[in-house]
Design an enzyme around this catalytic site. Sequence first.
Site, PDB file in Angstrom:
ATOM      1  N   MET A 205       4.697   2.215  -0.287  1.00  0.00           N
ATOM      2  CA  MET A 205       3.337   2.722  -0.352  1.00  0.00           C
ATOM      3  C   MET A 205       2.400   1.597  -0.822  1.00  0.00           C
ATOM      4  SD  MET A 205       3.360   5.834   0.741  1.00  0.00           S
ATOM      5  CE  MET A 205       4.568   7.084   1.113  1.00  0.00           C
ATOM      6  N   CYS A 206       1.300   1.939  -1.445  1.00  0.00           N
ATOM      7  CA  CYS A 206       0.279   0.974  -1.837  1.00  0.00           C
ATOM      8  C   CYS A 206      -0.005   1.122  -3.327  1.00  0.00           C
ATOM      9  CB  CYS A 206      -1.012   1.207  -1.046  1.00  0.00           C
ATOM     10  SG  CYS A 206      -0.792   1.330   0.749  1.00  0.00           S
ATOM     11  N   ARG A 207      -0.811   0.213  -3.844  1.00  0.00           N
ATOM     12  CA  ARG A 207      -1.303   0.292  -5.220  1.00  0.00           C
ATOM     13  C   ARG A 207      -2.812   0.081  -5.178  1.00  0.00           C
ATOM     14  NH1 ARG A 207       2.224   2.720  -8.244  1.00  0.00           N
ATOM     15  NH2 ARG A 207       2.002   3.809  -6.267  1.00  0.00           N
TER      16      ARG A 207
ATOM     17  N   ASN B 259      -3.587   5.926  -1.203  1.00  0.00           N
ATOM     18  CA  ASN B 259      -2.164   5.609  -1.291  1.00  0.00           C
ATOM     19  C   ASN B 259      -1.386   6.838  -0.853  1.00  0.00           C
ATOM     20  OD1 ASN B 259       0.386   4.501  -1.982  1.00  0.00           O
ATOM     21  ND2 ASN B 259       0.290   5.525  -3.971  1.00  0.00           N
TER      22      ASN B 259
END
Length: 282
Positions: free
Chosen positions: A1-3, A114
């Site tokens: 995923m992302c931050r 996210n």
Amino acid sequence: MCRWLAYSGSPILLEELLYKPEHSLIDQSMHARLGVGTTNGDGFGVGWYTPGGSPEPTLFRGTGPAWGDENLRELAHSVRSGMFLAHIRASTGTPVQQTNCHPFRHGRWLWLHNGRIRGYPKLKRTLTLSVDPELFPCIGGSTDSEIMFYLALTFGLETDPIGSVERMVGCVEEAGRQHDIDNPVQMTIALTEGERLWAFRYSSERNSRSLYCSTAVDTLRTMYPDNPALQGVSDETRIVVSEPLGGLVGAWQPVAESSYELVKPGIDVVGPFEPALVGAGR
């Protein structure tokens, strides 16, 4: 995923959060602790509002890993803002290209995300056709995140930010039911028009990605009277993050499952987040 992180408060240099903390966003691009993976190297972006400048934000996005981008480092060392969003991307399947990097911008609004829409290739056509035809030409990339943004705009984001996001999620979940996709929505979202900041934490299975908000500054000053970083910012300063930027005890409070937080001048607002049928108001 992302931050990601979102900042609202006294104007500061971007590097104060992107680079300087113990577990800064740039450190998280290599060593995330609470995400699905530890590395987020599929692009990055920062969107900020210039104090006293245009009401529309400025974007800087790149397709390489954030940790190795010297232009980002130079920019973060010189740009000061009281409202900015920053994102490091880990692709869930769409190409690594600049138009797929967050934040996304429409007029004065910034949006980042996210998570993912599960089964997005099957749902993409249905969801894309739900976007207002007048907004469709503004879509620049191919991510589910950007479609979520334009669905929220379609459902009234500019006048009803919370309700529009609830209707966006309701639209995605209804599309999931039509296409036999279970639990299609996984999201934490930050949204701002330069004056207020909204953060959302929700997933269809009620097991959302991590999200934290900084503790009230006046409380932290009482807890840490000798900390110089707390003396130069206003009481209304808040930071919302995918994961804490450091280990200061008591500095970070988890955002509740299925909830939103509105950071604004005066008293912040926290409330429940519930998907809604399209056409429903809040």
